[in-house]
Design a protein around this motif. Sequence first.
Motif, PDB file in Angstrom:
ATOM      1  N   ALA A  47     -13.445  -9.280  -6.357  1.00  0.00           N
ATOM      2  CA  ALA A  47     -12.465  -9.064  -5.296  1.00  0.00           C
ATOM      3  C   ALA A  47     -12.364  -7.586  -4.948  1.00  0.00           C
ATOM      4  CB  ALA A  47     -11.098  -9.598  -5.724  1.00  0.00           C
ATOM      5  N   LEU A  48     -11.804  -7.286  -3.787  1.00  0.00           N
ATOM      6  CA  LEU A  48     -11.644  -5.899  -3.357  1.00  0.00           C
ATOM      7  C   LEU A  48     -10.689  -5.147  -4.263  1.00  0.00           C
ATOM      8  CD1 LEU A  48     -11.867  -3.532  -1.320  1.00  0.00           C
ATOM      9  CD2 LEU A  48     -10.085  -4.670   0.041  1.00  0.00           C
ATOM     10  N   TRP A  49      -9.603  -5.799  -4.669  1.00  0.00           N
ATOM     11  CA  TRP A  49      -8.541  -5.076  -5.383  1.00  0.00           C
ATOM     12  C   TRP A  49      -8.893  -4.912  -6.857  1.00  0.00           C
ATOM     13  CZ3 TRP A  49      -6.841  -3.066  -1.424  1.00  0.00           C
ATOM     14  CH2 TRP A  49      -6.619  -3.798  -0.247  1.00  0.00           C
ATOM     15  N   THR A  50      -8.961  -3.664  -7.297  1.00  0.00           N
ATOM     16  CA  THR A  50      -9.365  -3.335  -8.665  1.00  0.00           C
ATOM     17  C   THR A  50      -8.198  -2.914  -9.545  1.00  0.00           C
ATOM     18  OG1 THR A  50      -9.872  -1.089  -7.890  1.00  0.00           O
ATOM     19  CG2 THR A  50     -11.688  -2.667  -7.941  1.00  0.00           C
ATOM     20  N   ALA A  51      -7.067  -2.566  -8.949  1.00  0.00           N
ATOM     21  CA  ALA A  51      -5.886  -2.169  -9.709  1.00  0.00           C
ATOM     22  C   ALA A  51      -4.654  -2.366  -8.833  1.00  0.00           C
ATOM     23  CB  ALA A  51      -5.989  -0.707 -10.149  1.00  0.00           C
ATOM     24  N   VAL A  52      -3.578  -2.849  -9.431  1.00  0.00           N
ATOM     25  CA  VAL A  52      -2.301  -2.975  -8.738  1.00  0.00           C
ATOM     26  C   VAL A  52      -1.224  -2.378  -9.637  1.00  0.00           C
ATOM     27  CG1 VAL A  52      -0.566  -4.524  -7.766  1.00  0.00           C
ATOM     28  CG2 VAL A  52      -2.995  -5.062  -7.492  1.00  0.00           C
ATOM     29  N   ASP A  53      -0.572  -1.348  -9.161  1.00  0.00           N
ATOM     30  CA  ASP A  53       0.503  -0.702  -9.909  1.00  0.00           C
ATOM     31  C   ASP A  53       1.782  -0.761  -9.088  1.00  0.00           C
ATOM     32  OD1 ASP A  53      -1.037   0.278 -12.199  1.00  0.00           O
ATOM     33  OD2 ASP A  53      -2.000   1.605 -10.750  1.00  0.00           O
ATOM     34  N   VAL A  54       2.877  -1.108  -9.748  1.00  0.00           N
ATOM     35  CA  VAL A  54       4.196  -1.121  -9.118  1.00  0.00           C
ATOM     36  C   VAL A  54       5.052  -0.072  -9.817  1.00  0.00           C
ATOM     37  CG1 VAL A  54       6.251  -2.474  -8.579  1.00  0.00           C
ATOM     38  CG2 VAL A  54       4.000  -3.578  -8.579  1.00  0.00           C
ATOM     39  N   VAL A  55       5.613   0.865  -9.047  1.00  0.00           N
ATOM     40  CA  VAL A  55       6.471   1.900  -9.621  1.00  0.00           C
ATOM     41  C   VAL A  55       7.877   1.766  -9.052  1.00  0.00           C
ATOM     42  CG1 VAL A  55       4.551   3.483 -10.000  1.00  0.00           C
ATOM     43  CG2 VAL A  55       5.828   3.614  -7.863  1.00  0.00           C
ATOM     44  N   ALA A  56       8.846   2.181  -9.844  1.00  0.00           N
ATOM     45  CA  ALA A  56      10.237   2.068  -9.413  1.00  0.00           C
ATOM     46  C   ALA A  56      10.520   2.977  -8.233  1.00  0.00           C
ATOM     47  CB  ALA A  56      11.172   2.398 -10.571  1.00  0.00           C
ATOM     48  N   GLU A  57      10.026   4.186  -8.289  1.00  0.00           N
ATOM     49  CA  GLU A  57      10.311   5.159  -7.228  1.00  0.00           C
ATOM     50  C   GLU A  57       9.250   6.236  -7.227  1.00  0.00           C
ATOM     51  OE1 GLU A  57      13.886   8.219  -5.741  1.00  0.00           O
ATOM     52  OE2 GLU A  57      14.169   6.916  -7.482  1.00  0.00           O
ATOM     53  N   THR A  58       8.932   6.726  -6.052  1.00  0.00           N
ATOM     54  CA  THR A  58       8.040   7.865  -5.916  1.00  0.00           C
ATOM     55  C   THR A  58       8.320   8.524  -4.582  1.00  0.00           C
ATOM     56  OG1 THR A  58       5.737   8.613  -6.110  1.00  0.00           O
ATOM     57  CG2 THR A  58       6.123   6.617  -4.819  1.00  0.00           C
ATOM     58  N   GLY A  59       7.751   9.706  -4.393  1.00  0.00           N
ATOM     59  CA  GLY A  59       7.940  10.365  -3.103  1.00  0.00           C
ATOM     60  C   GLY A  59       7.189   9.645  -2.009  1.00  0.00           C
ATOM     61  N   SER A  60       5.894   9.423  -2.221  1.00  0.00           N
ATOM     62  CA  SER A  60       5.049   8.780  -1.219  1.00  0.00           C
ATOM     63  C   SER A  60       3.873   8.123  -1.913  1.00  0.00           C
ATOM     64  CB  SER A  60       4.553   9.809  -0.196  1.00  0.00           C
ATOM     65  OG  SER A  60       3.445   9.327   0.531  1.00  0.00           O
ATOM     66  N   THR A  61       3.690   6.824  -1.686  1.00  0.00           N
ATOM     67  CA  THR A  61       2.538   6.144  -2.274  1.00  0.00           C
ATOM     68  C   THR A  61       1.237   6.697  -1.708  1.00  0.00           C
ATOM     69  OG1 THR A  61       2.755   4.371  -0.628  1.00  0.00           O
ATOM     70  CG2 THR A  61       3.796   4.014  -2.780  1.00  0.00           C
ATOM     71  N   ASN A  62       1.247   7.112  -0.449  1.00  0.00           N
ATOM     72  CA  ASN A  62       0.046   7.712   0.125  1.00  0.00           C
ATOM     73  C   ASN A  62      -0.331   8.994  -0.614  1.00  0.00           C
ATOM     74  OD1 ASN A  62      -0.435   5.810   2.200  1.00  0.00           O
ATOM     75  ND2 ASN A  62      -0.884   7.422   3.669  1.00  0.00           N
ATOM     76  N   SER A  63       0.647   9.854  -0.852  1.00  0.00           N
ATOM     77  CA  SER A  63       0.367  11.114  -1.535  1.00  0.00           C
ATOM     78  C   SER A  63      -0.144  10.865  -2.950  1.00  0.00           C
ATOM     79  CB  SER A  63       1.624  11.985  -1.577  1.00  0.00           C
ATOM     80  OG  SER A  63       2.023  12.346  -0.275  1.00  0.00           O
ATOM     81  N   ASP A  64       0.454   9.885  -3.644  1.00  0.00           N
ATOM     82  CA  ASP A  64       0.030   9.585  -5.009  1.00  0.00           C
ATOM     83  C   ASP A  64      -1.400   9.059  -5.045  1.00  0.00           C
ATOM     84  OD1 ASP A  64       2.522  10.362  -5.835  1.00  0.00           O
ATOM     85  OD2 ASP A  64       3.307   8.326  -6.062  1.00  0.00           O
ATOM     86  N   LEU A  65      -1.738   8.141  -4.133  1.00  0.00           N
ATOM     87  CA  LEU A  65      -3.096   7.600  -4.118  1.00  0.00           C
ATOM     88  C   LEU A  65      -4.099   8.636  -3.631  1.00  0.00           C
ATOM     89  CD1 LEU A  65      -3.419   3.873  -2.994  1.00  0.00           C
ATOM     90  CD2 LEU A  65      -3.684   4.898  -5.243  1.00  0.00           C
ATOM     91  N   ALA A  66      -3.680   9.525  -2.731  1.00  0.00           N
ATOM     92  CA  ALA A  66      -4.571  10.591  -2.270  1.00  0.00           C
ATOM     93  C   ALA A  66      -4.964  11.478  -3.446  1.00  0.00           C
ATOM     94  CB  ALA A  66      -3.894  11.413  -1.183  1.00  0.00           C
ATOM     95  N   ALA A  67      -4.024  11.752  -4.333  1.00  0.00           N
ATOM     96  CA  ALA A  67      -4.337  12.549  -5.524  1.00  0.00           C
ATOM     97  C   ALA A  67      -5.332  11.808  -6.410  1.00  0.00           C
ATOM     98  CB  ALA A  67      -3.054  12.860  -6.289  1.00  0.00           C
ATOM     99  N   ARG A  68      -5.153  10.499  -6.561  1.00  0.00           N
ATOM    100  CA  ARG A  68      -6.111   9.711  -7.346  1.00  0.00           C
ATOM    101  C   ARG A  68      -7.495   9.721  -6.707  1.00  0.00           C
ATOM    102  NH1 ARG A  68      -3.259   4.020  -9.124  1.00  0.00           N
ATOM    103  NH2 ARG A  68      -1.155   4.820  -9.603  1.00  0.00           N
ATOM    104  N   ALA A  69      -7.522   9.646  -5.378  1.00  0.00           N
ATOM    105  CA  ALA A  69      -8.801   9.666  -4.674  1.00  0.00           C
ATOM    106  C   ALA A  69      -9.542  10.972  -4.933  1.00  0.00           C
ATOM    107  CB  ALA A  69      -8.576   9.463  -3.178  1.00  0.00           C
ATOM    108  N   ARG A  70      -8.819  12.074  -4.916  1.00  0.00           N
ATOM    109  CA  ARG A  70      -9.453  13.374  -5.183  1.00  0.00           C
ATOM    110  C   ARG A  70      -9.991  13.454  -6.605  1.00  0.00           C
ATOM    111  NH1 ARG A  70      -5.011  14.960  -1.960  1.00  0.00           N
ATOM    112  NH2 ARG A  70      -3.729  15.490  -3.794  1.00  0.00           N
TER     113      ARG A  70
END
Length: 298
Positions: A47-70
């Motif tokens: 399947a396409l999805w390799t990981a699913v994480d649920v967090v209680a709170e963060t500033g921005s999921t985009n910013s967090d995933l962008a850091a992982r991408a880097r």
Amino acid sequence: MTDADHPRPRRSGLRGFGHAGPSPWTDLDRPPLDEAALRRDLVLPGALWTAVDVVAETGSTNSDLAARARDGAPEGAVLVAESQSAGRGRLDRRWSAPPRSGLFFSVLLRPEGVPVERYGWLPILVGTAAAATLGRVAEIEVGLKWPNDLQVTVDGAERKLGGILTELSGGAVVAGLGVNVSLREAELPVPTAASLALAGAAVTDRSTLLRAVLREFAELYGEWKAAAGDPHASGLLPAYTARCTTLGRPVRVQLPGDRELVGEAVAVDGDGRLVVRTPDGVRHPVAAGDVVHVRPQG
């Protein structure tokens, strides 16, 4: 009963809800997502999805995933936040919502075989998948205001249900989606916003909606990649235009540089641009701008 009625239990950092223990919510209409169950259903062999994480709170999921991408994270990571404190939309607009009142998530994509110049179709692909899924599962009409604002009609007026933001990071594309699910009228950030609940949705269970949106997106994304990002060959362009509420409407487009374009939205071209025909008959392709639907005169 609302979140303001009772103090919330303390949480620190980016904690997930995939554990047993005392109830981590105070608004019984807004239960938390079950991370373990989502992983069981979505992270599957091939399947396409390799990981699913649920967090209680963060500033921005985009910013967090962008850091992982880097850092070289593989394609298929999904990050869901129960609450975002610095959510961003198009044109760098900020927005927020009560915890667990919507779907706030981002996905990490590495579209192998697709030319970079076609990456601009990804926000349209996300919007098309979301509109189709929410409309089908929630049993309401969900449209797309160009380029990818999710819209519903409440009390005869078009209102914004959600939005999409994509960005490049570390050679990958991070696509974020925010959808208002259970917001009450008093909780709306602006009067022109809406939620699935206010639109009369048959289903507002966030787990059901999230699974369905991710599965629909994975299917459309696979077809789009197989066609090397071609919006015609993949069927993306006709699927999008069928749901685009902007087409055939008089519009006013606020362009960069404080310019304005007024006319009729007549098409979306092969590059995803909105084609606006002005009263003199000239067709203007618009790649970026803030579109306002205006009422026809007469």
